[in-house]
Structures are given as structure tokens and as C-alpha cells.
Scaffold this motif. Structure first.
Motif, mmCIF file in Angstrom:
data_model
loop_
_atom_site.group_PDB
_atom_site.id
_atom_site.type_symbol
_atom_site.label_atom_id
_atom_site.label_comp_id
_atom_site.label_asym_id
_atom_site.label_seq_id
_atom_site.Cartn_x
_atom_site.Cartn_y
_atom_site.Cartn_z
ATOM 1 N N ARG A 449 0.806 -1.227 0.000
ATOM 2 C CA ARG A 449 0.000 0.000 0.000
ATOM 3 C C ARG A 449 0.834 1.271 0.000
ATOM 4 N NH1 ARG A 449 -5.502 -0.485 1.559
ATOM 5 N NH2 ARG A 449 -5.518 1.790 1.479
ATOM 6 N N GLY A 450 2.138 1.151 0.227
ATOM 7 C CA GLY A 450 2.989 2.335 0.246
ATOM 8 C C GLY A 450 3.021 3.014 1.603
ATOM 9 N N ASN A 451 3.850 4.023 1.751
ATOM 10 C CA ASN A 451 4.074 4.855 2.955
ATOM 11 C C ASN A 451 4.160 4.032 4.244
ATOM 12 O OD1 ASN A 451 1.216 4.334 3.228
ATOM 13 N ND2 ASN A 451 0.931 6.283 4.303
ATOM 14 N N LEU A 452 4.698 2.814 4.154
ATOM 15 C CA LEU A 452 4.775 1.956 5.344
ATOM 16 C C LEU A 452 5.681 2.565 6.401
ATOM 17 C CD1 LEU A 452 4.175 -0.640 6.874
ATOM 18 C CD2 LEU A 452 6.026 -1.752 5.601
ATOM 19 N N GLU A 453 6.815 3.118 5.975
ATOM 20 C CA GLU A 453 7.755 3.685 6.944
ATOM 21 C C GLU A 453 7.095 4.799 7.751
ATOM 22 O OE1 GLU A 453 11.505 4.676 5.069
ATOM 23 O OE2 GLU A 453 11.210 3.060 3.605
ATOM 24 N N GLU A 454 6.337 5.635 7.074
ATOM 25 C CA GLU A 454 5.650 6.733 7.767
ATOM 26 C C GLU A 454 4.587 6.196 8.713
ATOM 27 O OE1 GLU A 454 2.777 10.543 6.683
ATOM 28 O OE2 GLU A 454 3.992 9.592 5.122
ATOM 29 N N ARG A 455 3.856 5.165 8.288
ATOM 30 C CA ARG A 455 2.803 4.585 9.135
ATOM 31 C C ARG A 455 3.392 3.969 10.405
ATOM 32 N NH1 ARG A 455 -0.032 0.161 6.755
ATOM 33 N NH2 ARG A 455 -1.632 0.521 8.332
ATOM 34 N N LEU A 456 4.561 3.363 10.280
ATOM 35 C CA LEU A 456 5.192 2.766 11.454
ATOM 36 C C LEU A 456 5.771 3.842 12.376
ATOM 37 C CD1 LEU A 456 7.084 -0.191 9.711
ATOM 38 C CD2 LEU A 456 5.046 -0.358 11.142
ATOM 39 N N ARG A 457 6.337 4.885 11.764
ATOM 40 C CA ARG A 457 7.014 5.904 12.554
ATOM 41 C C ARG A 457 6.028 6.813 13.295
ATOM 42 N NH1 ARG A 457 8.727 8.849 8.782
ATOM 43 N NH2 ARG A 457 10.322 7.392 8.071
ATOM 44 N N ALA A 458 4.913 7.137 12.676
ATOM 45 C CA ALA A 458 4.016 8.160 13.216
ATOM 46 C C ALA A 458 3.515 7.855 14.636
ATOM 47 C CB ALA A 458 2.838 8.380 12.267
ATOM 48 N N PRO A 459 2.927 6.695 14.910
ATOM 49 C CA PRO A 459 2.425 6.463 16.272
ATOM 50 C C PRO A 459 3.537 6.409 17.318
ATOM 51 C CG PRO A 459 2.249 4.459 14.956
ATOM 52 C CD PRO A 459 2.621 5.558 14.030
ATOM 53 N N PHE A 460 4.703 5.915 16.940
ATOM 54 C CA PHE A 460 5.792 5.832 17.905
ATOM 55 C C PHE A 460 6.348 7.224 18.211
ATOM 56 C CE2 PHE A 460 5.256 1.473 17.383
ATOM 57 C CZ PHE A 460 6.041 0.788 18.297
ATOM 58 N N VAL A 484 9.737 -6.076 -1.293
ATOM 59 C CA VAL A 484 9.467 -6.157 0.141
ATOM 60 C C VAL A 484 10.772 -6.251 0.915
ATOM 61 C CG1 VAL A 484 8.469 -7.586 1.969
ATOM 62 C CG2 VAL A 484 7.170 -7.132 -0.120
ATOM 63 N N ALA A 485 11.686 -7.079 0.436
ATOM 64 C CA ALA A 485 12.977 -7.234 1.111
ATOM 65 C C ALA A 485 13.705 -5.900 1.199
ATOM 66 C CB ALA A 485 13.827 -8.271 0.386
ATOM 67 N N SER A 486 13.607 -5.087 0.166
ATOM 68 C CA SER A 486 14.253 -3.773 0.182
ATOM 69 C C SER A 486 13.613 -2.860 1.230
ATOM 70 C CB SER A 486 14.146 -3.118 -1.202
ATOM 71 O OG SER A 486 14.795 -3.902 -2.185
ATOM 72 N N GLN A 487 12.276 -2.925 1.337
ATOM 73 C CA GLN A 487 11.606 -2.126 2.360
ATOM 74 C C GLN A 487 12.007 -2.579 3.761
ATOM 75 O OE1 GLN A 487 7.361 -0.999 1.854
ATOM 76 N NE2 GLN A 487 7.409 -2.272 0.013
ATOM 77 N N VAL A 488 12.124 -3.884 3.938
ATOM 78 C CA VAL A 488 12.534 -4.420 5.239
ATOM 79 C C VAL A 488 13.913 -3.893 5.613
ATOM 80 C CG1 VAL A 488 13.223 -6.538 6.427
ATOM 81 C CG2 VAL A 488 11.078 -6.475 5.151
ATOM 82 N N ALA A 489 14.812 -3.852 4.638
ATOM 83 C CA ALA A 489 16.162 -3.339 4.901
ATOM 84 C C ALA A 489 16.114 -1.885 5.348
ATOM 85 C CB ALA A 489 17.031 -3.505 3.658
ATOM 86 N N ARG A 490 15.227 -1.098 4.733
ATOM 87 C CA ARG A 490 15.116 0.315 5.118
ATOM 88 C C ARG A 490 14.543 0.464 6.525
ATOM 89 N NH1 ARG A 490 13.373 0.771 -0.325
ATOM 90 N NH2 ARG A 490 11.188 0.940 0.311
ATOM 91 N N LEU A 491 13.577 -0.391 6.863
ATOM 92 C CA LEU A 491 13.005 -0.341 8.215
ATOM 93 C C LEU A 491 14.067 -0.654 9.258
ATOM 94 C CD1 LEU A 491 9.595 -2.181 7.659
ATOM 95 C CD2 LEU A 491 10.031 0.279 7.697
ATOM 96 N N ARG A 492 14.879 -1.620 8.963
ATOM 97 C CA ARG A 492 15.936 -2.010 9.905
ATOM 98 C C ARG A 492 16.958 -0.877 10.059
ATOM 99 N NH1 ARG A 492 20.805 -5.530 9.827
ATOM 100 N NH2 ARG A 492 20.807 -6.751 11.762
ATOM 101 N N ALA A 493 17.228 -0.187 8.958
ATOM 102 C CA ALA A 493 18.182 0.915 9.011
ATOM 103 C C ALA A 493 17.675 2.053 9.899
ATOM 104 C CB ALA A 493 18.461 1.433 7.601
ATOM 105 N N GLN A 494 16.361 2.140 10.087
ATOM 106 C CA GLN A 494 15.778 3.163 10.947
ATOM 107 C C GLN A 494 15.713 2.733 12.401
ATOM 108 O OE1 GLN A 494 12.192 5.056 9.500
ATOM 109 N NE2 GLN A 494 12.718 4.591 7.376
ATOM 110 N N GLY A 495 16.238 1.540 12.709
ATOM 111 C CA GLY A 495 16.312 1.106 14.096
ATOM 112 C C GLY A 495 15.352 0.011 14.480
#
Length: 616
Positions: A449-460, A484-495
Motif C-alpha cells: 500500500r505504500g508509505n509503510l515507513e511513515e505509518r510505522l514511525r508516526a504512532p511511535f 518487500v525485502a528492500s523495504q525491510v532493509a530500510r526499516l531495519r536501518a531506521q532502528g
């Protein structure tokens, strides 16, 4: 000189062990080892061969010799006069031949070696941990001589490395087999079925039949005679299905449900004939442990060329046919037709149930603890969705699972859970309760659906909770998508921490541990269930735990239900556990009470490597 030699051997050993630990295929490891050995022993040509359980030779690597040489030896049985390698494997001891032209052990193989200028050969057996010869390591020379002292030291190191690499390759093969085969029956499993159906339905010209079936009255057998009798009945049905004849593949999808794919079925008449043969296979009574049982199955069928335009729709229509058969013709066969849509109504109802619960804020999180077994502490929790009905009852995920097939529902549910997780984590931090992570499952929809990083970051960010407390759980099937694997790598890079959920039940491969950015592996419950009864399963779990420690990846065993399972996992070095033996999923208030009882002051969340060190 000695110091330099030891340094070279140490470098060789480190290179090969790293390749083995990161999942490099054994053929590549063997080729590298041969090339490195040849560089350290000028004038020698190195070969590595495997010996199968039947005692046959299979060359694996020999970069300095023509490929035709290995091909000529492939499949030869070992024996007392089968060159140097076949004899070394047969006797289980090194064999030194300083003159191939005159040695009796080479009389039938001289014509292969001498034209290539090979005059001598020294071969050493490679043995498994149990002492079985599993391969050979050989040096060929282009002059009549034996090995030097330096070469003997080199070969000792290489044989030891080969033994490690071949053992790890065997574990990988077992994992691969386990990924695609049902442990109880030996049939192909659900994941093999999903893969072949998807591949078959993607072909432009497809023509095959799919039958879904399950065993009637198995629950009564389990209740009256025990699960051991029920398991034996499942195995007997599997055996009879597999013996129906050529042209079909049989799969156990789970529990008492099976699938049969027939490549020769292209019309309803052929399907009915095959279903009749399957039903007739069950006519003979089954005798087990003094019990006589009548076997009965019910079958639903579809044709790929008329009953479905996609793998999902074909499977859904087969499910509908089976459901209708169980309702109206138990013990018989029903072919799908468009009127069989009763279960669609159920799906629609579950979609509506979840949708209204989300609209009315009746979706809430339960939390299941992740336990450090050695210290008896809660180090993390997994968040699981629940619905509260208008009457106040709590509905678990199984009751609205079909509602998640609606992408809108799945997307909204993730957002709802993230808000509750961040809020709960803020409260636990404020109270000073120690907790390293809260895990949440993400589906393919969340990534699409896109903007996953923002959706995860916003509530925290809204609750001032570091993202390092959030653990993202994804399955192997989800990670197979490169995007998906690329997105997972970016999420991990954000902590955020990344956990590979249900490891070993999807497209299991040790290469996943190398290719994907992981902090944790979660060993699937199916492995834990068989840990105490299946020797191969136990060996695989032990190897996974050992490998995770060496690669500094955290490891969590799921689905622990007995003290015996927990004790065995602790014995073989598994640090973290999750399951009903410790605690069922509970509401936020209850998990807070548990944290107060067992945990203390907050500490920063650990990375995967820290987790291994701190929780072992």
C-alpha cells in the motif's frame, strides 16, 4: 616458513568456514577449497567427491582437471580396487598411489588418468561425525611421488573443512526437504502445493485437475482412541492415496486435509473416474493396535481450464466443492459448479465483522510474552489482534481471519494495532518496566500500500517511543518479494528489529539468513511439536540454533506447550521461548501485571547480536 604456512592455513580455514556459515552452496565451497589448496600445493590437482548412502562416487569439484574426467567416474561404486578415491572410501583410510601405471588398484582406470598426464594420486576419506565415509579429498600429481609433509598438513586441514561443509550441506538438504514435505506422512506439504498450483496456473495452456479431500470422523477417532491412533489413520490414508497410480501428485495440506493434482485430467468425466479410484482405496478396513477402523474420505474437485482463472480462485472453488460435499454427500465426490457459494457468504460476514469492529473501536491488542528461559524473564511481547463483541465476548483472530483477505481491513487493522502498541509501550516505559521489544506481524498488503515507513514511525513518534522497541515480523513467503525485502532493509536501518517468522515452513533456505537483513529467527511451532519425537527434526533445530549464535542472530522458539520441550530447547542453547507453556496471549492490563512481577528497570532494546549475548 612454518609461521607463514600456519597463517595460510588459518586464512583458508576462515574463508571456508565463513562460506559455510553464510549458506554458500557446497559445490561452490568445494570448488573454492580445491583452488585454494592447489595454490598452496603447486604441482597438485585437487578433487573432492561425495559418496552416497549406496556407496557410489559423485565428483563434486576438480577445477584443475577436465570435466570429462569427473563425468567418467560419476556413479561408480567404491571398492578395494577402484583407484585411489574409491579404495580410500571403501577402506575408510588414506590411499597413496605413487605410480598409477603399475598399481593394481588403478588397473581398470589407468586409461582415464594416464592420458591426462596424471601419474600419482593420494586420496583421503572424508567422514561424518558418526564415522561414515561421506566423501574423498584427493591430490593428483604429474610425477610419480607421494605427498610432502607440508601437503599432509594441508590435506588434514582440508579434509576437516570438507567434513564440516558436507555436514552443513546435509542439514541444508534436510531443511529443504522439510520445507516441502509433511513430516508425518512424507507427502508434499502445503507450501509445495501452493508453489506448484501458482506455477501451473501461470502457464498459458493449462489442463489439470485438482481434488481436495479430508478424512471423515477423524475427531471422533482422536477423542475415542487417542491422537496416536488418529495420526496412524492419517498416515494410512496418505499411503493409500499415494498408491493410486502414476500421473498424480498427493499433498497433505494440514490436519486431515489432502490435495491431489492430476495432470491427465482434462474433463469432468476423468475427474470423476479419479475420485472413484481414490474412494475405492479406502474400502478395505484398517487394522491398528487392535482396532479395526473403516476409512472414509470426502472429495471436492475442480478443473483448471474451466473452474478458476487464478490459483486462489481455483483453490477457493475446490474448497467450496469439498464443503458442499461434506454437507450433502459425505463419503462421496462433488465437482464444483458456480452455485456452490455458501462459504463466500461466510467470508463476507467475517469481512463485515472486522470492518464494523474497526469502525466501532472494538479491536484491541492482546500480548503474548517472549521469555528468556535461562533467567525466567519477559524480554519481549508479540501483539495479537482481538475483537470484543457487542455482548462483551472476546473473539480471537481465527474467527475473523477471512476478514483479513480484504486488503482494506488488513491495512486498517495494522494501523489500529500500531497505535495501541505504541501507547502501551509508552506506559511501560513510564512505569519503568523492562521490555526490549513489542512484535507485530505485517502482511504483504502492508508493504504493497505504500508509505509503510511513515505509518510505522508516526504512532511511535506521537508517543515518544523509540522505533528500536518495535519488532517487525514477516514470513519467508513475504520476503520472497524483492521489493518487500528492500523495504525491510530500510526499516531495519531506521532502528526497527526484523524477525523472520515461521522459519522453515515457507521457502526455507539457509541463504535467507545471509541475504535478508534479520535480527531474529522464530522457529516454527511445527518444529517444536516434533522436537522430542523426530530425530531429524531435533538435529535441524539444534543446527539452526548453533548457526544463529555463530551469525549473531537472535532466535526464538514458538509454540512451546510442555516443560519437556522447554527443557530440551534450553539444553541445546535456545535462549528465547514463546508458547502456552509460559503464557497465553493476555490483555494489556494482565501483561503489565506480569511485567511488574517478573521484570525490573528498563534497559535499552538490544540488537540481534546483543540479544544473543544478553539472553543466553
Amino acid at each position: 616458513m612454518q609461521a607463514r604456512r600456519e597463517s595460510e592455513l588459518s586464512a583458508l580455514q576462515n574463508e571456508i568456514l565463513e562460506a559455510v556459515a553464510t549458506g554458500v552452496p557446497f559445490t561452490e565451497v568445494a570448488d573454492t577449497l580445491c583452488r585454494r589448496a592447489e595454490a598452496l600445493a603447486p604441482g597438485a590437482n585437487c578433487t573432492i567427491a561425495s559418496i552416497d548412502a549406496g556407496g557410489f562416487i559423485h565428483p563434486v569439484a576438480g577445477p584443475g582437471l577436465p570435466r570429462s574426467y569427473g563425468e567418467a567416474l560419476d556413479g561408480h561404486p567404491i571398492g578395494p580396487e577402484v583407484g585411489s578415491c574409491g579404495t580410500a572410501a571403501f577402506l575408510g583410510i588414506p590411499v597413496e598411489v605413487t605410480d598409477i601405471a603399475t598399481d593394481f588398484r588403478w588397473k581398470d582406470y589407468q586409461d582415464l588418468a594416464l592420458p591426462l598426464g596424471l601419474k600419482a594420486c593420494w586420496s583421503s576419506p572424508i567422514k561424518s561425525r558418526e564415522g561414515r565415509v561421506v566423501g574423498t579429498f584427493a591430490f593428483y600429481y604429474r610425477e610419480s611421488r607421494g605427498p610432502s609433509d607440508v601437503e599432509r598438513q594441508l590435506v588434514d586441514t582440508c579434509v576437516h573443512l570438507c567434513s564440516i561443509a558436507m555436514e552443513r550441506a546435509e542439514v541444508s538438504r534436510r531443511l529443504q526437504h522439510l520445507a516441502y514435505h509433511d513430516q508425518m506422512t512424507g507427502l508434499f506439504n502445503r507450501y509445495a502445493f501452493d508453489e506448484i498450483i501458482a506455477q501451473s496456473m501461470s502457464l498459458p495452456a493449462r489442463s489439470f485437475g485438482l481434488l481436495l479431500l479430508d478424512i471423515d470422523n477423524l475427531k471422533q477417532v482422536n477423542d475415542r482412541m487417542g491422537h496416536s491412533v488418529g495420526d496412524a489413520l492419517i498416515c494410512e490414508v496418505a499411503r493409500r492415496l499415494a498408491n493410486v497410480g502414476a500421473g498424480i501428485n498427493v499433498y497433505r495440506l494440514g490436519g486431515d486435509e489432502f490435495a491431489v493434482i492430476c495432470s491427465d485430467c482434462d474433463d469432468a468425466e476423468n475427474m470423476a473416474e479419479l475420485a472413484g479410484r481414490l474412494l475405492s482405496q479406502m474400502e478395505q478396513p484398517y487394522e491398528f493396535d487392535g482396532n479395526t477402523m473403516l476409512l472414509q474420505i470426502t472429495i471436492g474437485g475442480v478443473l483448471s481450464n474451466s473452474d478458476g482463472t487464478s490459483a486462489d480462485l481455483l483453490r477457493q472453488n475446490a474448497d467450496l466443492a469439498l464443503y458442499h460435499a461434506k454437507q450433502t454427500a459425505r463419503g462421496d465426490y462433488i465437482h464444483f459448479h458456480p452455485g456452490l457459494r455458501t462459504s463466500i457468504q461466510c467470508r463476507t460476514e467475517q469481512i463485515a465483522l472486522l470492518d464494523s469492529a474497526l469502525n466501532e473501536n472494538r479491536v484491541f491488542a492482546h500480548f503474548q510474552p517472549v521469555i528468556c528461559m535461562r533467567r525466567a524473564k519477559i524480554v519481549g511481547v508479540e501483539a495479537l489482534a482481538r475483537i470484543r463483541t457487542d455482548e462483551g465476548n472476546v473473539v480471537s483472530a481465527g474467527a475473523f481471519a477471512m476478514g483479513l483477505t480484504d486488503s482494506k481491513n488488513a491495512f486498517r487493522l495494522t494501523g489500529c494495532m500500531l497505535e495501541q502498541i505504541a501507547s502501551a509501550m509508552r506506559c511501560w516505559i513510564d512505569e519503568g518496566l523492562e521490555l526490549r521489544h513489542v512484535a507485530v506481524n505485517l502482511s504483504t498488503v502492508d508493504f504493497q500500500r505504500g508509505n509503510l515507513e511513515e505509518r510505522l514511525r508516526a504512532p511511535f513518534e506521537a508517543h515518544n517511543v523509540p522505533l528500536s522497541f518495535l519488532q517487525i515480523e514477516v514470513t519467508e513467503n513475504v520476503l520472497m518479494d524483492q521489493e518487500v525485502a528492500s523495504q525491510v532493509a530500510r526499516l531495519r536501518a531506521q532502528g526497527m528489529q526484523i524477525a523472520l517468522d515461521d522459519f522453515g515452513t515457507g521457502f526455507a533456505s539457509l541463504s535467507h539468513l545471509r541475504d535478508f537483513p534479520l535480527d531474529y529467527i522464530k522457529i516454527d511451532k511445527s518444529f517444536v511439536d516434533s522436537l522430542l519425537t523426530d530425530t531429524a527434526c531435533s538435529a535441524i533445530v539444534e543446527a539452526l540454533i548453533s548457526m544463529a549464535h555463530k551469525m549473531q542472530i537472535g532466535i526464538i522458539a514458538e509454540g512451546i506447550e510442555t516443560a519437556e520441550q522447554a527443557a530440551r530447547l534450553l539444553e541445546i542453547g535456545c535462549p528465547l521461548a514463546q508458547g502456552y507453556h509460559y503464557a497465553r496471549p493476555v490483555d494489556g492490563e494482565t501483561i503489565t501485571t506480569l511485567l511488574r512481577s517478573f521484570n525490573g528497570k528498563v534497559s535499552p532494546p538490544a540488537t540481534g547480536s546483543d540479544h544473543v549475548r544478553n539472553s543466553a
